[in-house]
Design a protein around this motif. Structure first.
Motif, mmCIF file in Angstrom:
data_model
loop_
_atom_site.group_PDB
_atom_site.id
_atom_site.type_symbol
_atom_site.label_atom_id
_atom_site.label_comp_id
_atom_site.label_asym_id
_atom_site.label_seq_id
_atom_site.Cartn_x
_atom_site.Cartn_y
_atom_site.Cartn_z
ATOM 1 N N TRP A 187 1.747 -6.096 -9.239
ATOM 2 C CA TRP A 187 1.298 -6.200 -7.854
ATOM 3 C C TRP A 187 2.246 -5.461 -6.922
ATOM 4 O O TRP A 187 1.822 -4.713 -6.033
ATOM 5 C CB TRP A 187 1.180 -7.668 -7.473
ATOM 6 C CG TRP A 187 0.922 -7.936 -6.021
ATOM 7 C CD1 TRP A 187 1.705 -8.648 -5.168
ATOM 8 C CD2 TRP A 187 -0.202 -7.493 -5.241
ATOM 9 N NE1 TRP A 187 1.142 -8.691 -3.923
ATOM 10 C CE2 TRP A 187 -0.038 -7.983 -3.929
ATOM 11 C CE3 TRP A 187 -1.329 -6.737 -5.534
ATOM 12 C CZ2 TRP A 187 -0.937 -7.741 -2.914
ATOM 13 C CZ3 TRP A 187 -2.249 -6.493 -4.511
ATOM 14 C CH2 TRP A 187 -2.038 -6.990 -3.222
ATOM 15 N N LYS A 191 1.386 -2.072 -4.684
ATOM 16 C CA LYS A 191 1.591 -1.960 -3.246
ATOM 17 C C LYS A 191 2.418 -0.726 -2.909
ATOM 18 O O LYS A 191 2.137 -0.033 -1.918
ATOM 19 C CB LYS A 191 2.282 -3.218 -2.712
ATOM 20 C CG LYS A 191 1.404 -4.456 -2.705
ATOM 21 C CD LYS A 191 1.929 -5.499 -1.740
ATOM 22 C CE LYS A 191 3.337 -5.937 -2.098
ATOM 23 N NZ LYS A 191 3.847 -6.965 -1.174
ATOM 24 N N TYR A 194 0.107 2.231 -3.007
ATOM 25 C CA TYR A 194 -0.782 2.295 -1.854
ATOM 26 C C TYR A 194 -0.054 2.768 -0.593
ATOM 27 O O TYR A 194 -0.673 3.325 0.316
ATOM 28 C CB TYR A 194 -1.406 0.921 -1.604
ATOM 29 C CG TYR A 194 -2.656 0.651 -2.413
ATOM 30 C CD1 TYR A 194 -2.978 1.426 -3.518
ATOM 31 C CD2 TYR A 194 -3.517 -0.379 -2.070
ATOM 32 C CE1 TYR A 194 -4.117 1.175 -4.253
ATOM 33 C CE2 TYR A 194 -4.673 -0.638 -2.799
ATOM 34 C CZ TYR A 194 -4.963 0.150 -3.880
ATOM 35 O OH TYR A 194 -6.103 -0.085 -4.617
ATOM 36 N N ILE A 231 -5.944 -5.086 0.539
ATOM 37 C CA ILE A 231 -5.143 -3.976 1.064
ATOM 38 C C ILE A 231 -6.051 -2.828 1.495
ATOM 39 O O ILE A 231 -5.869 -2.232 2.560
ATOM 40 C CB ILE A 231 -4.139 -3.497 -0.004
ATOM 41 C CG1 ILE A 231 -3.073 -4.560 -0.256
ATOM 42 C CG2 ILE A 231 -3.464 -2.200 0.448
ATOM 43 C CD1 ILE A 231 -2.067 -4.174 -1.313
ATOM 44 N N ALA A 305 -2.374 -9.044 2.398
ATOM 45 C CA ALA A 305 -1.631 -8.879 1.142
ATOM 46 C C ALA A 305 -0.358 -9.715 1.123
ATOM 47 O O ALA A 305 0.045 -10.235 0.074
ATOM 48 C CB ALA A 305 -1.299 -7.399 0.930
#
Length: 339
Positions: A187, A191, A194, A231, A305
């Protein structure tokens, strides 16, 4: 090779982002190549030379035609060896592949090796033999992914996409056998991906390799992708395909149950009491987290998120306290207030 399969994703990401691959792992070779001119993967030529080679499992071998800054066209043999044990014949394979290319095409070829095993001292970089005054052999550059294990902070800040791929590989090994820790690591890595200012296709390509390397049980995967969708909603991005979205919605209700069943089954197969106990603890945590998330979404709408990550990392007592707060809460702040 261990249970994690690195073959297909490595092939795809190396072919899609070969200049970045060379820049990250082999910077000296990268500097000598003129990247303003096209490079060509010679899969057909190389496949014809190695099809009959009984030399062990070849995970990734790529023969690439590049142009150097002096204008000459040269061939580079990139050999990616992803395995969990020492292979006494690895250096010999490098030698054999190199001379086969030269024998067939009369083209000098540079051989490069990237190793992903767990042995810090195993660094085969040459193969040679002598006989009756004759010497035959090869020396080649070697890079080990394990060398980056103490440089995770540097990798997080690095702009080259293979820094994240390297992190995925290292964290997949570090979290082997612990699905809950792997989900958290995956995870956080997702992130980071992204947040990079990259084009859509590059992010998709890199997530595919991260997703493949850091595989999760179905229940945990559903939960992680829920966070990804949130997200994307907040950042007005669309990366997950419609098929993945539909599958996630269908699997949302069954995912947790399946994940817990897999965890208990793995514990029984291991036959260790501590494994079963850990599975039960993780199962309780997953159940509390899933239930609290559903309640919060129902009352307050989609969660960002940060909130999803906070719930994912909380233990059962903390989740229980938040659930008690939820009963009378009129805002998320009241849910997460201190006891």
């Amino acid at each position: 090779m261990d249970d994690d399969d690195f073959d297909t994703p490595w092939k795809e990401v190396v072919m899609c982002h070969f200049p970045e691959f060379m820049a990250f792992y082999f910077p000296l070779a990268h500097a000598a190549i003129d990247w303003s001119r096209p490079h060509t993967f010679l899969d057909q030529e190389f496949g014809a030379l190695t099809r009959d080679a009984e030399l062990g499992k070849r995970v990734l071998d790529k023969l690439v035609s590049v142009h150097l800054h002096d204008g000459s066209e040269q061939w580079v043999l990139v050999h990616l060896e992803v395995q969990g044990w020492r292979d006494a014949r690895f250096a010999e394979r490098m030698f054999v592949y190199n001379y086969r290319v030269y024998d067939r095409y009369r083209r000098p070829v540079a051989s490069l090796a990237l190793l992903a095993d767990d042995g810090r001292r195993w660094r085969p970089s040459s193969f040679a033999y002598r006989l009756l005054g004759c010497r035959m052999g090869i020396e080649f550059p070697v890079v080990k992914l394990l060398d980056y294990a103490d440089r995770l902070d540097e990798l997080r800040q690095h702009e080259n996409p293979f820094a994240l791929v390297t992190m995925a590989h290292l964290q997949a090994r570090q979290t082997k056998g612990n699905a809950h820790r792997r989900r958290i690591a995956k995870w956080k890595l997702t992130k980071l991906l992204y947040l990079r200012d990259w084009d859509r296709q590059r992010i998709i390509n890199l997530y595919r390799v991260i997703d493949w390397i850091m595989r999760l049980p179905a229940g945990l995967e559903v939960r992680l992708r829920s966070g990804m969708l949130e997200i994307e909603r907040r950042r007005a991005m669309v990366y997950l395909s419609s098929i993945e979205r539909i599958g996630m919605e269908i699997g949302r209700k069954e995912g947790l149950k399946l994940g817990l069943q897999e965890g208990r089954q793995e514990g029984r197969q291991e036959g260790r009491q501590e494994g079963r106990q850990e599975g039960r603890q993780e199962g309780r945590q997953e159940g509390w987290a899933e239930g609290l998330t559903a309640l919060l979404v129902q009352r307050f709408g989609p969660l960002d998120a940060h909130v999803l990550l906070r719930i994912a990392e909380a233990d059962v007592p903390q989740l229980s306290a938040w659930a008690r707060n939820f009963v009378d809460a009129t805002s998320l702040d009241e849910v997460f207030r201190s006891s």
